[in-house]
Design a protein around this motif. Structure first.
Motif, PDB file in Angstrom:
ATOM      1  N   GLY A   1     -30.353  47.100  -3.189  1.00  0.00           N
ATOM      2  CA  GLY A   1     -30.684  46.733  -1.813  1.00  0.00           C
ATOM      3  C   GLY A   1     -31.388  45.396  -1.712  1.00  0.00           C
ATOM      4  O   GLY A   1     -31.096  44.591  -0.832  1.00  0.00           O
ATOM      5  N   VAL A   2     -32.305  45.125  -2.636  1.00  0.00           N
ATOM      6  CA  VAL A   2     -33.078  43.883  -2.555  1.00  0.00           C
ATOM      7  C   VAL A   2     -32.264  42.681  -3.027  1.00  0.00           C
ATOM      8  O   VAL A   2     -32.226  41.647  -2.366  1.00  0.00           O
ATOM      9  CB  VAL A   2     -34.381  44.011  -3.382  1.00  0.00           C
ATOM     10  N   PHE A   3     -31.587  42.830  -4.168  1.00  0.00           N
ATOM     11  CA  PHE A   3     -30.919  41.682  -4.760  1.00  0.00           C
ATOM     12  C   PHE A   3     -29.512  41.442  -4.226  1.00  0.00           C
ATOM     13  O   PHE A   3     -28.969  40.365  -4.388  1.00  0.00           O
ATOM     14  CB  PHE A   3     -30.886  41.810  -6.291  1.00  0.00           C
ATOM     15  N   GLU A   4     -28.912  42.432  -3.622  1.00  0.00           N
ATOM     16  CA  GLU A   4     -27.549  42.276  -3.107  1.00  0.00           C
ATOM     17  C   GLU A   4     -27.483  42.500  -1.600  1.00  0.00           C
ATOM     18  O   GLU A   4     -26.441  42.834  -1.065  1.00  0.00           O
ATOM     19  CB  GLU A   4     -26.615  43.246  -3.844  1.00  0.00           C
TER      20      GLU A   4
ATOM     21  N   ASP B   1     -22.853  41.275   4.514  1.00  0.00           N
ATOM     22  CA  ASP B   1     -21.534  40.683   4.752  1.00  0.00           C
ATOM     23  C   ASP B   1     -20.457  41.764   4.787  1.00  0.00           C
ATOM     24  O   ASP B   1     -19.574  41.759   5.644  1.00  0.00           O
ATOM     25  CB  ASP B   1     -21.201  39.646   3.675  1.00  0.00           C
ATOM     26  N   ASN B   2     -20.531  42.694   3.821  1.00  0.00           N
ATOM     27  CA  ASN B   2     -19.567  43.802   3.790  1.00  0.00           C
ATOM     28  C   ASN B   2     -19.674  44.661   5.039  1.00  0.00           C
ATOM     29  O   ASN B   2     -18.663  45.105   5.591  1.00  0.00           O
ATOM     30  CB  ASN B   2     -19.774  44.667   2.541  1.00  0.00           C
ATOM     31  N   LEU B   3     -20.904  44.897   5.485  1.00  0.00           N
ATOM     32  CA  LEU B   3     -21.113  45.693   6.692  1.00  0.00           C
ATOM     33  C   LEU B   3     -20.529  44.988   7.913  1.00  0.00           C
ATOM     34  O   LEU B   3     -19.857  45.614   8.740  1.00  0.00           O
ATOM     35  CB  LEU B   3     -22.601  45.960   6.894  1.00  0.00           C
ATOM     36  N   ALA B   4     -20.765  43.681   8.009  1.00  0.00           N
ATOM     37  CA  ALA B   4     -20.220  42.926   9.146  1.00  0.00           C
ATOM     38  C   ALA B   4     -18.699  42.958   9.120  1.00  0.00           C
ATOM     39  O   ALA B   4     -18.051  43.130  10.163  1.00  0.00           O
ATOM     40  CB  ALA B   4     -20.724  41.483   9.108  1.00  0.00           C
ATOM     41  N   LYS B   5     -18.103  42.799   7.928  1.00  0.00           N
ATOM     42  CA  LYS B   5     -16.645  42.852   7.793  1.00  0.00           C
ATOM     43  C   LYS B   5     -16.127  44.233   8.164  1.00  0.00           C
ATOM     44  O   LYS B   5     -15.123  44.368   8.874  1.00  0.00           O
ATOM     45  CB  LYS B   5     -16.237  42.497   6.373  1.00  0.00           C
ATOM     46  N   ALA B   6     -16.825  45.270   7.727  1.00  0.00           N
ATOM     47  CA  ALA B   6     -16.407  46.637   8.040  1.00  0.00           C
ATOM     48  C   ALA B   6     -16.492  46.891   9.543  1.00  0.00           C
ATOM     49  O   ALA B   6     -15.604  47.530  10.124  1.00  0.00           O
ATOM     50  CB  ALA B   6     -17.270  47.643   7.282  1.00  0.00           C
ATOM     51  N   ARG B   7     -17.525  46.384  10.173  1.00  0.00           N
ATOM     52  CA  ARG B   7     -17.656  46.551  11.632  1.00  0.00           C
ATOM     53  C   ARG B   7     -16.535  45.809  12.355  1.00  0.00           C
ATOM     54  O   ARG B   7     -15.981  46.305  13.336  1.00  0.00           O
ATOM     55  CB  ARG B   7     -19.013  46.047  12.103  1.00  0.00           C
ATOM     56  N   LYS B   8     -16.212  44.601  11.867  1.00  0.00           N
ATOM     57  CA  LYS B   8     -15.121  43.830  12.480  1.00  0.00           C
ATOM     58  C   LYS B   8     -13.797  44.569  12.312  1.00  0.00           C
ATOM     59  O   LYS B   8     -13.015  44.674  13.259  1.00  0.00           O
ATOM     60  CB  LYS B   8     -15.049  42.445  11.831  1.00  0.00           C
ATOM     61  N   ASP B   9     -13.564  45.091  11.100  1.00  0.00           N
ATOM     62  CA  ASP B   9     -12.338  45.860  10.852  1.00  0.00           C
ATOM     63  C   ASP B   9     -12.283  47.100  11.735  1.00  0.00           C
ATOM     64  O   ASP B   9     -11.224  47.455  12.263  1.00  0.00           O
ATOM     65  CB  ASP B   9     -12.247  46.275   9.381  1.00  0.00           C
ATOM     66  N   LEU B  10     -13.436  47.754  11.904  1.00  0.00           N
ATOM     67  CA  LEU B  10     -13.488  48.946  12.755  1.00  0.00           C
ATOM     68  C   LEU B  10     -13.147  48.588  14.195  1.00  0.00           C
ATOM     69  O   LEU B  10     -12.376  49.302  14.856  1.00  0.00           O
ATOM     70  CB  LEU B  10     -14.882  49.575  12.681  1.00  0.00           C
ATOM     71  N   GLU B  11     -13.666  47.472  14.671  1.00  0.00           N
ATOM     72  CA  GLU B  11     -13.384  47.044  16.046  1.00  0.00           C
ATOM     73  C   GLU B  11     -11.908  46.717  16.208  1.00  0.00           C
ATOM     74  O   GLU B  11     -11.289  47.081  17.213  1.00  0.00           O
ATOM     75  CB  GLU B  11     -14.259  45.835  16.408  1.00  0.00           C
TER      76      GLU B  11
END
Length: 160
Positions: free
Chosen positions: A74-77, A83-93
């Motif tokens: 969580g701290v180092f990555e 970024d992965n979360l934002a991409k996943a949210r975009k894909d979900l939308e």
């Protein structure tokens, strides 16, 4: 869950021990009037106390990072995870938009299907009517042929 409690207790004990050692060390440095880096003894004692506080923080983080893989990740990555979360949210939308488009197309196709079924029902009813009319025309045609044959027979007998 119990390992988490053990970790918390260990961190508290370690922090207390290091704080006590730092306080004693700072007190001894202050009383002995020792000087580091050309600082006054009082300022040297403060620097020693600050350093022991840093050791407390560093040891706490070291223990946490050594024990918890999730925390290390969580701290180092965190940036990559975000970024992965934002991409996943975009894909979900995008997927939701595609789903909505497909639902609209399905609704239109369903309406077209109902319209075609109504048309088929109407045509089938007309077909039944036309078949009835066709049967009447055939029977009328048969009757007219019979009458025509009868008239020809009468004409032939009158001429003969």
């Amino acid at each position: 869950m119990t390992s988490g409690y053990i970790l918390i207790v260990a961190i508290l004990i370690l922090g207390g021990v290091i704080a006590t050692v730092g306080d004693r060390l700072g007190t001894k440095v202050g009383k002995a009037r020792l000087s580091l880096f050309n600082l006054r003894p009082r300022q040297t004692a403060v620097v020693i106390t600050i350093l022991t506080g840093g050791v407390i923080a560093a040891s706490t983080l070291g223990i946490l990072f050594a024990i918890s893989d999730q925390l290390r990740t969580g701290v180092f990555e965190l940036g990559r995870i975000q970024d992965n979360l934002a991409k996943a949210r975009k894909d979900l939308e995008q997927t939701r938009d595609q789903k909505k488009q497909m639902e609209n197309a399905l609704a239109k196709a369903g309406e077209a299907n109902r319209r075609i079924e109504r048309e088929n029902t109407r045509i089938a009813a007309e077909n039944v009517t036309v078949r009835g009319q066709n049967a009447r025309v055939r029977s009328e045609n048969t009757r007219i042929r019979a009458d025509n044959l009868e008239i020809r027979t009468e004409n032939a007998s009158i001429k003969a």
